[in-house]
Design an enzyme around this catalytic site. Sequence first.
Site: not given
Length: 431
Positions: A119-120
């Site tokens: 994720a980011k």
Amino acid sequence: MTTAHPQHALPSYLNPDDLGPWGVYLQQIDRVTPHLGALSRWVETLKRPKRILTVDVPIERDDGSIAHYEGYRVQHNMSRGPGKGGVRFHQDVTLSEVMALSAWMTVKNAAVNVPYGGAKGGIRVDPKTLSRGELQRLTRRYTSEISLIIGPNKDIPAPDVNTNEQVMAWMMDSYAMIEGNLSTGVVTGKPISLGGSLGRREATGRGVFVVGREAAAQRGVAIDGARVAIQGFGNVGGVAATMFADAGARVVAVQDHTGTVVNEGGLDIAQLHKHVAEAGSVSGFPGAEALLDRDAFWGIESDILIPAALEQQITADNAPRIRTKIILEGANGPTTPEADDILTDKDVLIVPDVLANAGGVTVSYFEWVQDFSSFFWSEDEINARLTHIMQDAFKSVWSVAQEKKVTLRTATFILACTRVLQAREVRGLYP
Ligand code: GLU
């Protein structure tokens, strides 16, 4: 309207004429696909993020005006575990960039075999234009907006470009206020006093050094006396510079966003850190010559080159001028696929981002484990475990590269995507 092969169509939220960093990632996936055997049936899952959240982040500025910023949290893949990856504050953040960074987290976490998906997050803002109070309000409002999808067992943010321990403390506190309980494991990269881990701040740079030592041994380059050039002198480049210099290497050039300093005999890294702490940048460092042409940095001869700043720095334009033996990608996505090919043809050994900079998330994993057990490890133990994981990952990647006759990047993708897609396959599709 339906298309003949909807599964190959680009998601409608992308601009097909300018895919940006996500386009780079898609090319990397195309290169690995022929090596995935029967698992390639599932590869489309890697070409689409699982979940994209775009949020409006309004804050009251100190002068009483209201400003709005665009924020994102992208959960690329959660087949192997909860989402994991940093949050970046930068004026050039785009959805394409956050998507690519989230996907690289999926690959990175699988490459070092920590039990996370990818994720980011990011906010399109230049944090230098904000006061400390404004930065705190921005961080808290962003956390509240993404609190719908983050959590210690769902998705765990961490620092990235322009975010730090203080930002993580505000994120943790905001989440605790919203949820009504204190979950230190909701973010990593926290201050030690709030459940942070010893060694986390240095972990990415330390990991770069550890894989650098392995790569150098394979290429017959002695670290003692090796010439090292580094782009970026922050959390990654600054720590890597110290570790290489302590091991006897000569750091001959450092570039940051303000300028480039060069010293053929080797920069005094301890003095350079002092200068940066006072002056805010490497520019004006007395123990070096200033290189006025930024682009000339890429032509400086070295044994090891470490891009440790932002993505898409090494391109088809400067790759032909690069004279080095080993590239250690401290940054995420610093090399375009065209530059990758040019450098591979020139026999430059590239240790890709998804392996070289995985030390940060590895110690984030240690921090998360320590938070859950409320039992904290010594710095020596953390560094020893980190070194072990990075060396093991390098060795596995190296043997895949030899066996399949591919670059270290493709080998890392083969290893990582196989792990992700095996998990995908064995879990099966819901419902
Ligand atoms: N932002 C770092 C990276 O790009 C660390 C992420 C983390 O610790 O979750 O790998």
